[in-house]
Write a protein that holds these residues in place. Structure first.
Motif, mmCIF file in Angstrom:
data_model
loop_
_atom_site.group_PDB
_atom_site.id
_atom_site.type_symbol
_atom_site.label_atom_id
_atom_site.label_comp_id
_atom_site.label_asym_id
_atom_site.label_seq_id
_atom_site.Cartn_x
_atom_site.Cartn_y
_atom_site.Cartn_z
ATOM 1 N N LEU A 7 -67.975 81.965 -34.908
ATOM 2 C CA LEU A 7 -67.514 82.178 -36.270
ATOM 3 C C LEU A 7 -68.634 82.205 -37.305
ATOM 4 N N LEU A 8 -69.526 81.239 -37.264
ATOM 5 C CA LEU A 8 -70.530 81.133 -38.320
ATOM 6 C C LEU A 8 -71.690 82.103 -38.151
ATOM 7 N N MET A 9 -72.259 82.148 -36.961
ATOM 8 C CA MET A 9 -73.418 83.012 -36.714
ATOM 9 C C MET A 9 -73.203 83.853 -35.461
ATOM 10 N N PRO A 10 -72.246 84.775 -35.468
ATOM 11 C CA PRO A 10 -72.019 85.572 -34.255
ATOM 12 C C PRO A 10 -73.146 86.571 -34.025
ATOM 13 N N GLY A 11 -73.544 86.691 -32.786
ATOM 14 C CA GLY A 11 -74.562 87.667 -32.420
ATOM 15 C C GLY A 11 -73.955 89.066 -32.372
ATOM 16 N N PRO A 12 -74.752 90.057 -32.059
ATOM 17 C CA PRO A 12 -74.234 91.427 -32.046
ATOM 18 C C PRO A 12 -73.170 91.654 -30.964
ATOM 19 N N ASP A 13 -73.303 90.996 -29.823
ATOM 20 C CA ASP A 13 -72.296 91.148 -28.769
ATOM 21 C C ASP A 13 -70.995 90.442 -29.140
ATOM 22 N N VAL A 14 -71.109 89.292 -29.761
ATOM 23 C CA VAL A 14 -69.926 88.522 -30.136
ATOM 24 C C VAL A 14 -69.202 89.177 -31.310
#
Length: 79
Positions: free
Chosen positions: A25-32
């Motif tokens: 939720l807070l810092m999703p990566g590009p895949d997430v």
């Protein structure tokens, strides 16, 4: 067995809740970020809930184990 499940449930509930919240939720990566936001919220809520269910099951197993290890009272004279 009960203490193992108890510990695993606590680790899943307390440890993964913070890590999942941050990663999903807070810092999703590009895949997430490609995962739908509702599914990410659902995962963030369900995994700690499963951990607390494991924790409760571990408490129950510890209690039952203590009951099975207790000696049987054959007569009231020993009491």
């Amino acid at each position: 067995m009960g203490r193992t499940v108890l510990g695993a449930g606590f680790v899943v509930a307390a440890g993964c809740a913070t890590a999942l919240g941050r990663a999903l939720l807070l810092m999703p990566g590009p895949d997430v970020a490609r995962i739908h936001w509702a599914l990410r919220v659902l995962l963030t809520l369900v995994v700690p809930l499963i951990g607390w269910f494991l924790f409760a099951a571990g408490q129950w197993l510890v209690l039952r184990g203590k009951q099975h290890r207790a000696p049987v009272v054959e007569s009231f004279e020993h009491l």
